[in-house]
Design an enzyme around this catalytic site. Structure first.
Site, PDB file in Angstrom:
ATOM      1  N   PRO A 215      24.222 -98.402-135.141  1.00  0.00           N
ATOM      2  CA  PRO A 215      23.222 -99.130-134.334  1.00  0.00           C
ATOM      3  C   PRO A 215      22.439 -98.210-133.391  1.00  0.00           C
ATOM      4  O   PRO A 215      21.242 -98.397-133.194  1.00  0.00           O
ATOM      5  CB  PRO A 215      24.068-100.142-133.553  1.00  0.00           C
ATOM      6  CG  PRO A 215      25.270-100.381-134.430  1.00  0.00           C
ATOM      7  CD  PRO A 215      25.538 -99.079-135.130  1.00  0.00           C
TER       8      PRO A 215
ATOM      9  N   ARG B 260      17.716 -86.767-151.102  1.00  0.00           N
ATOM     10  CA  ARG B 260      16.256 -86.977-151.060  1.00  0.00           C
ATOM     11  C   ARG B 260      15.599 -86.770-152.423  1.00  0.00           C
ATOM     12  O   ARG B 260      14.541 -87.320-152.704  1.00  0.00           O
ATOM     13  CB  ARG B 260      15.648 -86.062-149.992  1.00  0.00           C
ATOM     14  CG  ARG B 260      15.970 -86.574-148.616  1.00  0.00           C
ATOM     15  CD  ARG B 260      15.670 -85.615-147.498  1.00  0.00           C
ATOM     16  NE  ARG B 260      16.154 -86.190-146.255  1.00  0.00           N
ATOM     17  CZ  ARG B 260      16.474 -85.517-145.156  1.00  0.00           C
ATOM     18  NH1 ARG B 260      16.335 -84.207-145.143  1.00  0.00           N
ATOM     19  NH2 ARG B 260      16.918 -86.137-144.087  1.00  0.00           N
TER      20      ARG B 260
ATOM     21  N   GLY C 110      -5.789-108.274-157.245  1.00  0.00           N
ATOM     22  CA  GLY C 110      -6.432-109.299-156.427  1.00  0.00           C
ATOM     23  C   GLY C 110      -5.405-110.319-155.941  1.00  0.00           C
ATOM     24  O   GLY C 110      -4.245-109.959-155.671  1.00  0.00           O
TER      25      GLY C 110
ATOM     26  N   GLU D  82      17.234 -92.268-145.894  1.00  0.00           N
ATOM     27  CA  GLU D  82      17.549 -90.842-146.079  1.00  0.00           C
ATOM     28  C   GLU D  82      16.538 -89.962-145.334  1.00  0.00           C
ATOM     29  O   GLU D  82      16.142 -88.895-145.797  1.00  0.00           O
ATOM     30  CB  GLU D  82      17.665 -90.493-147.563  1.00  0.00           C
ATOM     31  CG  GLU D  82      18.787 -91.313-148.213  1.00  0.00           C
ATOM     32  CD  GLU D  82      19.471 -90.655-149.380  1.00  0.00           C
ATOM     33  OE1 GLU D  82      19.338 -89.445-149.555  1.00  0.00           O
ATOM     34  OE2 GLU D  82      20.165 -91.391-150.099  1.00  0.00           O
TER      35      GLU D  82
HETATM   36  C1  LIG Z   1      17.821-100.844-147.231  1.00  0.00           C
HETATM   37  C2  LIG Z   1      18.393 -99.727-146.427  1.00  0.00           C
HETATM   38  C3  LIG Z   1      19.393 -98.926-146.949  1.00  0.00           C
HETATM   39  C4  LIG Z   1      19.964 -97.900-146.198  1.00  0.00           C
HETATM   40  N1  LIG Z   1      21.010 -97.180-146.708  1.00  0.00           N
HETATM   41  C5  LIG Z   1      21.678 -96.329-145.907  1.00  0.00           C
HETATM   42  C6  LIG Z   1      22.896 -95.721-146.335  1.00  0.00           C
HETATM   43  O1  LIG Z   1      23.358 -95.926-147.463  1.00  0.00           O
HETATM   44  N2  LIG Z   1      23.571 -94.912-145.476  1.00  0.00           N
HETATM   45  C7  LIG Z   1      23.098 -94.661-144.209  1.00  0.00           C
HETATM   46  O2  LIG Z   1      23.755 -93.921-143.477  1.00  0.00           O
HETATM   47  N3  LIG Z   1      21.931 -95.214-143.774  1.00  0.00           N
HETATM   48  C8  LIG Z   1      21.230 -96.049-144.582  1.00  0.00           C
HETATM   49  N4  LIG Z   1      20.068 -96.641-144.136  1.00  0.00           N
HETATM   50  C9  LIG Z   1      19.580 -96.336-142.803  1.00  0.00           C
HETATM   51  C10 LIG Z   1      18.351 -95.451-142.814  1.00  0.00           C
HETATM   52  O3  LIG Z   1      18.666 -94.155-143.257  1.00  0.00           O
HETATM   53  C11 LIG Z   1      17.754 -95.487-141.385  1.00  0.00           C
HETATM   54  O4  LIG Z   1      17.181 -96.771-141.221  1.00  0.00           O
HETATM   55  C12 LIG Z   1      16.745 -94.385-141.163  1.00  0.00           C
HETATM   56  O5  LIG Z   1      17.366 -93.126-141.119  1.00  0.00           O
HETATM   57  C13 LIG Z   1      15.958 -94.587-139.866  1.00  0.00           C
HETATM   58  O6  LIG Z   1      16.807 -94.869-138.794  1.00  0.00           O
HETATM   59  P1  LIG Z   1      16.499 -96.146-137.871  1.00  0.00           P
HETATM   60  O7  LIG Z   1      16.321 -97.318-138.749  1.00  0.00           O
HETATM   61  O8  LIG Z   1      17.550 -96.217-136.830  1.00  0.00           O
HETATM   62  O9  LIG Z   1      15.102 -95.844-137.202  1.00  0.00           O
HETATM   63  P2  LIG Z   1      14.850 -94.984-135.863  1.00  0.00           P
HETATM   64  O10 LIG Z   1      15.551 -93.704-135.906  1.00  0.00           O
HETATM   65  O11 LIG Z   1      15.063 -95.873-134.694  1.00  0.00           O
HETATM   66  O12 LIG Z   1      13.294 -94.692-136.006  1.00  0.00           O
HETATM   67  C14 LIG Z   1      12.294 -95.692-135.846  1.00  0.00           C
HETATM   68  C15 LIG Z   1      10.945 -95.036-136.095  1.00  0.00           C
HETATM   69  O13 LIG Z   1      10.746 -93.984-135.144  1.00  0.00           O
HETATM   70  C16 LIG Z   1      10.505 -92.764-135.821  1.00  0.00           C
HETATM   71  N5  LIG Z   1      11.105 -91.639-135.091  1.00  0.00           N
HETATM   72  C17 LIG Z   1      12.382 -91.500-134.670  1.00  0.00           C
HETATM   73  N6  LIG Z   1      12.549 -90.336-134.052  1.00  0.00           N
HETATM   74  C18 LIG Z   1      11.342 -89.713-134.065  1.00  0.00           C
HETATM   75  C19 LIG Z   1      10.864 -88.461-133.571  1.00  0.00           C
HETATM   76  N7  LIG Z   1      11.644 -87.579-132.964  1.00  0.00           N
HETATM   77  N8  LIG Z   1       9.566 -88.157-133.762  1.00  0.00           N
HETATM   78  C20 LIG Z   1       8.736 -89.026-134.383  1.00  0.00           C
HETATM   79  N9  LIG Z   1       9.134 -90.213-134.870  1.00  0.00           N
HETATM   80  C21 LIG Z   1      10.428 -90.552-134.721  1.00  0.00           C
HETATM   81  C22 LIG Z   1      11.149 -92.922-137.188  1.00  0.00           C
HETATM   82  O14 LIG Z   1      10.598 -92.055-138.128  1.00  0.00           O
HETATM   83  C23 LIG Z   1      10.854 -94.375-137.476  1.00  0.00           C
HETATM   84  O15 LIG Z   1       9.556 -94.510-137.971  1.00  0.00           O
HETATM   85  C24 LIG Z   1      19.466 -97.646-144.893  1.00  0.00           C
HETATM   86  C25 LIG Z   1      18.431 -98.431-144.363  1.00  0.00           C
HETATM   87  C26 LIG Z   1      17.911 -99.472-145.098  1.00  0.00           C
HETATM   88  C27 LIG Z   1      16.846-100.357-144.456  1.00  0.00           C
END
Ligand SMILES: Cc1cc2nc3c(=O)[nH]c(=O)nc-3n(C[C@H](O)[C@H](O)[C@H](O)COP(=O)(O)OP(=O)(O)OC[C@H]3O[C@@H](n4cnc5c(N)ncnc54)[C@H](O)[C@@H]3O)c2cc1C
Length: 380
Positions: free
Chosen positions: A128, A243, A339, A363
């Site tokens: 989280p 990736r 469309g 990822e």
């Molecule tokens: C369907 C799905 C499957 C997934 N599967 C896995 C899995 O198998 N294992 C796992 O571990 N995780 C998994 N994830 C998690 C996924 O890897 C994360 O959601 C992702 O890494 C982004 O983290 P966050 O959602 O907390 O976004 P945040 O880190 O909160 O980022 C929110 C936004 O802010 C941007 N941001 C953050 N920091 C910066 C910065 N320093 N500079 C500029 N922009 C920034 C991000 O790019 C993003 O656009 C999954 C997610 C989904 C939705």
């Protein structure tokens, strides 16, 4: 660099395409609509060795090179992107790290069933409060004699709802910033491991994504993967490989967008002529095709570097970044070409539009990929 596929790689692509068109494509709509993981299809793919693609045969895998691996993910994703991510995550970040970092005993007891597809694997990094910033993990692994005791919450675990074997990143050395966390192989059957409900996703529906929490979950020291404190290093190296799979998945989706758009544009008449006769539509199609080819070249370059055991971190990030943004753009343009019909369920581009978005996020979001690429540029 060789641009052509080898004979073996070309045969692999043809064979997987046939399987995907016959077995996966007809189920894709139902998988998306129900959001239910198709276990029987996963079993079928396991029978074809799709769950141990880069794992050597001695550990139950197919022993393929990285280009072949990504060709298979691309073809599966062209038919069903949800199944593409299941296979990609299982292979690249679920099973492969156990081959790369595991002891002989760990390979025998955990890797072999994963590579044979008898067990499904996950990669549990995100929490989280730890998304893009993986260094802020809060799940703890406290050493207690011959065990570690895990406490914490992992979210968005791909394959989580159907997994038997989970790679869990947890803080074992809180006072050592560069060596804060370690990786643990945790069986889903361990007391103290609890799975949340399957997420109701925007796209890639049918993928069993859920949270996994640990409540005084005791695991033996033998289940630690690699040395204590090596978690960050292992996560970053594993994600380089992961990736490639996401890039392949995005290319498969983009290809499906192009094919559907070509077909529709040839059949749809407006102003007394098919859409394909209009220069703007031709431009859309040409741009899609050009960028798909470019994405594949970037991906295969990164794969070849990986196979040659060279550093491919930046090239992998470039392939993932370019391909995932391509998939989103192709889906958007694909809907545009269709469309109003493109906004309705009978047309597959509606699903592609929803499926594509997550490629830019998991990822490592696009912003993180740009950070990885920039870091390599600045350090060069
Ligand atoms: C369907 C799905 C499957 C997934 N599967 C896995 C899995 O198998 N294992 C796992 O571990 N995780 C998994 N994830 C998690 C996924 O890897 C994360 O959601 C992702 O890494 C982004 O983290 P966050 O959602 O907390 O976004 P945040 O880190 O909160 O980022 C929110 C936004 O802010 C941007 N941001 C953050 N920091 C910066 C910065 N320093 N500079 C500029 N922009 C920034 C991000 O790019 C993003 O656009 C999954 C997610 C989904 C939705």
């Amino acid at each position: 660099m060789h641009l052509e596929l080898t004979m073996k790689q070309a045969v692999i692509r043809r064979t997987v395409r046939k399987f995907a068109e016959e077995r996966l494509a007809p189920r894709a709509v139902q998988i998306d609509a129900s959001g239910e993981f198709p276990l029987e299809l996963a079993r079928e793919m396991a029978g074809l060795d799709y769950f141990g693609l880069e794992i050597p045969p001695e550990f139950g895998g197919a022993g393929l090179d990285s280009v072949s691996y990504t060709l298979i993910i691309e073809e599966i994703s062209r038919a069903s992107a949800a199944m593409g991510v299941c296979v990609s995550v299982h292979n690249s970040v679920g099973a492969y790290p156990i081959y790369q970092f595991g002891t002989e005993a760990q390979r025998r007891s955990f890797l072999v069933p994963l590579a044979r597809g008898e067990h499904i694997g996950t990669f549990c990094l995100t929490e989280p409060n730890a998304g893009s910033d993986v260094s802020s993990l809060e799940t703890t692994a406290i050493r207690d004699g011959d065990s570690y005791i895990l406490n914490g919450n992992k979210i968005f675990v791909t394959n989580g709802g159907v997994s038997e074997t989970n790679l869990v990143f947890a803080v074992s050395n809180p006072s050592e910033p560069r060596k804060r966390f370690s990786v643990f192989i945790v069986e889903s059957s361990r007391p103290g491991l609890e799975k949340g409900p399957i997420e109701d996703l925007l796209g890639m529906r049918g993928n069993a994504v859920c949270s996994i929490s640990f409540h005084d979950c005791r695991i033996p020291v033998e289940n630690r993967l690699g040395e204590e404190g090596q978690g960050l290093k292992m996560a970053l190296s594993t994600l380089d490989g992961g990736r490639l799979g996401i890039a392949a998945q995005a290319i498969g989706l983009a290809e499906a967008c192009l094919e559907n758009s070509l077909k529709y544009a040839g059949e749809r008449y407006q102003f007394g002529a098919p859409l394909t006769s209009f220069g703007t539509i031709q431009g859309f199609l040409a741009d899609m095709a050009t960028r798909i080819d470019a994405a594949r070249l970037l991906l295969h370059r990164a794969c070849r570097l990986r196979d040659q055991k060279q550093n491919y971190s930046s090239q992998s990030a470039m392939a993932k970044l370019f391909s995932s943004e391509l998939a989103v753009d192709c889906a958007r343009v694909g809907v545009q070409i269709h469309g109003g019909y493109g906004c309705t369920k009978p047309y597959a581009v509606e699903r592609f539009y929803r499926d594509a978005k997550i490629c830019e996020i998991y990822e490592g979001a696009s912003e993180v990929q740009r950070m990885v690429i920039a870091r390599h540029l600045l350090n060069a």
